[in-house]
Motif scaffolding. Structure first.
Motif, mmCIF file in Angstrom:
data_model
loop_
_atom_site.group_PDB
_atom_site.id
_atom_site.type_symbol
_atom_site.label_atom_id
_atom_site.label_comp_id
_atom_site.label_asym_id
_atom_site.label_seq_id
_atom_site.Cartn_x
_atom_site.Cartn_y
_atom_site.Cartn_z
ATOM 1 N N ARG A 93 0.996 -1.112 -0.189
ATOM 2 C CA ARG A 93 -0.046 -0.249 0.175
ATOM 3 C C ARG A 93 0.754 1.676 -0.098
ATOM 4 O O ARG A 93 0.757 2.068 -0.721
ATOM 5 N N ALA A 94 2.418 1.102 0.262
ATOM 6 C CA ALA A 94 3.105 2.312 0.629
ATOM 7 C C ALA A 94 3.615 2.587 -0.284
ATOM 8 O O ALA A 94 4.170 4.198 -1.354
ATOM 9 N N ILE A 95 4.349 1.111 -1.036
ATOM 10 C CA ILE A 95 4.381 1.487 -2.709
ATOM 11 C C ILE A 95 3.538 1.975 -4.205
ATOM 12 O O ILE A 95 3.714 3.145 -4.091
ATOM 13 N N ALA A 96 1.856 1.751 -3.708
ATOM 14 C CA ALA A 96 1.164 1.974 -3.865
ATOM 15 C C ALA A 96 1.019 4.023 -4.407
ATOM 16 O O ALA A 96 0.718 4.400 -5.208
ATOM 17 N N GLN A 97 0.495 4.180 -2.986
ATOM 18 C CA GLN A 97 0.648 5.497 -2.383
ATOM 19 C C GLN A 97 1.370 6.465 -2.879
ATOM 20 O O GLN A 97 1.688 7.445 -3.501
ATOM 21 N N ASN A 98 2.669 5.806 -2.684
ATOM 22 C CA ASN A 98 3.687 6.531 -2.665
ATOM 23 C C ASN A 98 3.852 6.605 -4.089
ATOM 24 O O ASN A 98 5.179 7.958 -4.816
ATOM 25 N N CYS A 203 7.526 -2.992 -16.400
ATOM 26 C CA CYS A 203 8.122 -3.619 -14.543
ATOM 27 C C CYS A 203 9.221 -3.428 -14.166
ATOM 28 O O CYS A 203 10.234 -3.580 -15.013
ATOM 29 N N ALA A 204 8.786 -3.453 -13.478
ATOM 30 C CA ALA A 204 10.438 -3.752 -12.345
ATOM 31 C C ALA A 204 9.931 -4.027 -10.886
ATOM 32 O O ALA A 204 8.889 -4.490 -10.527
ATOM 33 N N ALA A 205 10.485 -5.035 -10.637
ATOM 34 C CA ALA A 205 10.755 -5.783 -9.110
ATOM 35 C C ALA A 205 12.439 -5.953 -8.867
ATOM 36 O O ALA A 205 13.230 -5.576 -9.243
ATOM 37 N N LEU A 206 12.612 -6.485 -7.556
ATOM 38 C CA LEU A 206 13.540 -6.723 -6.246
ATOM 39 C C LEU A 206 12.935 -7.727 -5.643
ATOM 40 O O LEU A 206 12.363 -8.189 -5.634
ATOM 41 N N LEU A 207 13.966 -8.774 -5.387
ATOM 42 C CA LEU A 207 14.045 -9.354 -4.800
ATOM 43 C C LEU A 207 14.050 -9.298 -3.227
ATOM 44 O O LEU A 207 14.643 -8.408 -2.839
ATOM 45 N N GLY A 233 12.088 6.121 -13.570
ATOM 46 C CA GLY A 233 12.579 4.649 -12.955
ATOM 47 C C GLY A 233 12.979 5.188 -11.960
ATOM 48 O O GLY A 233 12.691 4.073 -11.467
ATOM 49 N N ASP A 234 14.010 5.490 -12.171
ATOM 50 C CA ASP A 234 15.221 5.323 -10.783
ATOM 51 C C ASP A 234 14.322 5.823 -9.051
ATOM 52 O O ASP A 234 14.725 5.201 -8.510
ATOM 53 N N GLN A 235 13.471 6.283 -9.032
ATOM 54 C CA GLN A 235 12.891 7.216 -8.452
ATOM 55 C C GLN A 235 11.369 5.742 -8.371
ATOM 56 O O GLN A 235 11.730 5.413 -7.128
ATOM 57 N N ARG A 241 12.497 -0.216 -3.656
ATOM 58 C CA ARG A 241 14.022 -0.470 -2.048
ATOM 59 C C ARG A 241 13.437 -0.479 -1.155
ATOM 60 O O ARG A 241 13.800 -1.364 -0.091
ATOM 61 N N SER A 242 13.294 0.479 -0.794
ATOM 62 C CA SER A 242 12.702 0.680 0.687
ATOM 63 C C SER A 242 11.731 -0.343 0.663
ATOM 64 O O SER A 242 11.496 -0.039 2.015
ATOM 65 N N GLY A 243 10.842 -0.318 -0.212
ATOM 66 C CA GLY A 243 9.526 -1.254 0.406
ATOM 67 C C GLY A 243 10.554 -2.662 1.044
ATOM 68 O O GLY A 243 9.840 -3.525 1.650
ATOM 69 N N ALA A 244 11.261 -3.079 0.012
ATOM 70 C CA ALA A 244 11.452 -4.480 0.109
ATOM 71 C C ALA A 244 12.718 -4.317 1.321
ATOM 72 O O ALA A 244 12.684 -4.892 2.125
ATOM 73 N N ASP A 245 12.755 -3.306 1.930
ATOM 74 C CA ASP A 245 14.357 -3.582 2.865
ATOM 75 C C ASP A 245 12.969 -3.086 3.829
ATOM 76 O O ASP A 245 13.458 -4.084 5.113
ATOM 77 N N ASP A 246 11.517 -2.798 4.663
ATOM 78 C CA ASP A 246 11.415 -3.035 5.165
ATOM 79 C C ASP A 246 10.651 -4.662 5.409
ATOM 80 O O ASP A 246 10.496 -5.331 6.455
ATOM 81 N N LEU A 247 9.757 -5.213 3.946
ATOM 82 C CA LEU A 247 9.950 -6.707 4.363
ATOM 83 C C LEU A 247 10.844 -7.337 5.163
ATOM 84 O O LEU A 247 10.925 -9.112 6.008
#
Length: 249
Positions: A93-98, A203-207, A233-235, A241-247
């Motif tokens: 939700r945070a990723i989608a809102q931001n 699309c972009a994705a991170l592990l 794209g960078d933003q 990346r911020s979401g991945a760190d949170d998870l």
């Protein structure tokens, strides 16, 4: 989709019988099953008895068949496989809102790369296929590429041989060696695809390393119009990346 050259007819017929019986909650007679499936009655009897023996069908006293308890067991297993891990909803939700772009989580479920969570956002064009339970096109989606990269080469090639590498657009990579090259260039950063799965969409994705023995890798991603991805794209990757760190935390 064209049927595979090694299609096993008896398996397809058995699955068709399960679909037909499942759509008739009051049960069906063998003759009705044969008629609706377009099968010979003798073939239908063989398949009904087999499915009954395995527990996927139940024969009532009046001779009609209904779904068996094994179906419920498979449903429970699927529900567990697709269940939402802790914190995921809040992070997506945070990723989608931001970013104002739709965010996704994908995992391995029952051996398949599967989208298990979606948080829609207004600035992303809706891709009807990318919903919880979607487990196709791993070679053409950023989420799929990320999770494919976690597999040993031999296992990855076996996975792709089993699922196939369907060409969704003119940009889709449909050769294993070309995909291997792309994955090798992506492992240290974000996994991306531009119009490989849908025209006009990137699309972009991170592990995310979970630390869980039975579910060690997740992938979070987002989709955006190609033009938006080219400009921001960078933003977008930074938000991922911020979401991945949170998870991972």
């Amino acid at each position: 989709m064209d049927p595979p050259s090694d299609l096993i007819q008896s398996v397809s017929r058995a699955l068709r019988i399960l679909e037909v019986v499942g759509a008739a909650p009051h049960g069906l007679s063998p003759k009705a099953v044969a008629r609706r499936c377009g099968l010979k009655l003798s073939t239908t009897y063989h398949l009904l008895r087999t499915l009954g023996y395995e527990g996927y069908l139940f024969r009532r006293d009046d001779g009609d068949y209904v779904l068996g308890l094994e179906i419920a067991d498979r449903f429970r297993e699927l529900h567990v496989a697709l269940s939402r891990p802790p914190k995921v909803e809040a992070v997506l939700r945070a990723i989608a809102q931001n970013t104002t772009h739709t965010a996704y989580l994908a995992r391995f479920a029952a051996g398949r790369i599967t989208i298990t969570e979606v948080m829609e956002a207004p600035q992303s064009p809706r891709v009807e296929d990318l919903i919880p339970g979607f487990d196709e096109g791993a070679h053409a989606t950023a989420l799929g590429k990320a999770l494919l990269s976690t597999l040993p080469v031999k296992t990855r090639r076996e996975y792709l041989a089993d699922t196939g590498m369907r060409r969704f657009t003119s940009a889709t990579i449909d050769e294993v060696d070309a995909l291997e090259i792309e994955l090798s260039h992506s492992r240290k950063g974000a996994f991306t695809e531009v119009a490989q799965y849908r025209e006009g969409i990137a699309c972009a994705a991170l592990l995310v390393a979970t630390g869980l023995a039975d579910d060690p890798w997740w992938a979070i991603g987002l989709s955006a119009p190609v033009e938006s991805f080219a400009r921001h794209g960078d933003q977008l990757v930074a938000a991922l990346r911020s979401g991945a760190d949170d998870l991972a935390a």
